[in-house]
Design an enzyme around this catalytic site. Structure first.
Site, mmCIF file in Angstrom:
data_model
loop_
_atom_site.group_PDB
_atom_site.id
_atom_site.type_symbol
_atom_site.label_atom_id
_atom_site.label_comp_id
_atom_site.label_asym_id
_atom_site.label_seq_id
_atom_site.Cartn_x
_atom_site.Cartn_y
_atom_site.Cartn_z
ATOM 1 C CG ASP A 47 -1.647 1.268 1.435
ATOM 2 O OD1 ASP A 47 -2.422 1.621 0.528
ATOM 3 O OD2 ASP A 47 -1.449 1.937 2.463
ATOM 4 C CG ASP A 63 -1.540 7.405 -0.053
ATOM 5 O OD1 ASP A 63 -0.646 8.223 -0.325
ATOM 6 O OD2 ASP A 63 -2.357 6.988 -0.893
ATOM 7 C CG ASP A 109 -1.872 2.640 6.302
ATOM 8 O OD1 ASP A 109 -2.404 3.646 6.818
ATOM 9 O OD2 ASP A 109 -2.067 2.299 5.126
#
Length: 231
Positions: free
Chosen positions: A12, A14, A171
């Site tokens: 991922d 961001d 995240d």
């Protein structure tokens, strides 16, 4: 022969590779303020961590009863975000080190993100991560964003990897759910520590509840290469 032979890694972007959430928050705050919403807080922003920009602005339209179309809101937020992203986005040092360790081992890597293709390109180029991360999938290119598995499955397809051979770094809870739905292993590094107990994170193969402060390139590499990681 590499200890990671047969393993592919999907990142991922961001909040995982780069600390871009402050820029996303500021872009969102400015966009909403332009439509008369002046009380958008960081806590409000946190509920959208891990959700695509398209789905975020669609929720804004309904939540704040905005007169603009979703397409107009999307364009406005993306324009502001790109201005901020080009001005500077910080890559997490241990994540950069992890990418470099994997690259040295010849491990196939990809980025799968809810951001627009333009935003992903701006961040990867600005941080220099594009030197190693050339396979990129945006949620704009697939039918459904996270928590659907589409972006991760498309990243695996482009790398020529079986989903079961892929390990995802995420995240956010929707991303962890998407990795699980894709049949991929997951290293979860919660951006919002208070969300570490979310049920989606319980599906992760390795959960670092302390987030980026707990992540090190060497420990993640050793986990992947060791008995707890892929065979």
């Amino acid at each position: 022969m590499s200890r990671l032979r047969g393993t592919s890694v999907i990142f991922d972007l961001d909040g995982t590779l780069v600390d871009s959430e402050p820029n996303y928050y500021e872009a969102g705050r400015q966009t909403l303020a332009a439509y008369g919403v002046h009380d958008f807080t960081w806590a409000d922003h946190e509920r959208y961590v891990g959700i695509s920009t398209q789905e975020t602005v669609a929720d804004w339209k309904e939540r704040y009863r905005l007169p603009a179309s979703v397409d107009e809101l999307l364009a406005a937020k993306n324009r502001r975000y790109l201005e901020l992203a080009r001005g500077g986005t910080r890559a997490y040092p241990q994540m950069r080190a992890f990418v470099e360790l994997l690259a040295a081992e010849g491990v196939p890597m990809a980025v799968a993100s809810g951001s627009s293709p333009q935003a992903i390109a701006a961040v990867l180029t600005g941080t220099g991560l594009d030197a190693h991360l050339r396979t990129v999938v945006s949620a704009d290119e697939v039918a459904h964003g996270k928590p659907a598995p589409d972006v991760f499955l498309e990243a695996a397809r482009r790398m020529g990897a079986a989903p079961s051979d892929c390990v995802v770094l995420e995240d956010a809870a929707p991303g962890a759910a998407a990795a699980h739905a894709a049949g991929m292993r997951c290293i979860a590094i919660p951006y919002v520590p208070a969300q570490a107990g979310a049920p989606e994170f319980a599906t992760a193969d390795l959960l670092l509840p302390g987030g980026q402060e707990e992540f090190t390139a060497r420990s993640a590499f050793d986990w992947l290469a060791g008995p707890a990681g892929p065979a």
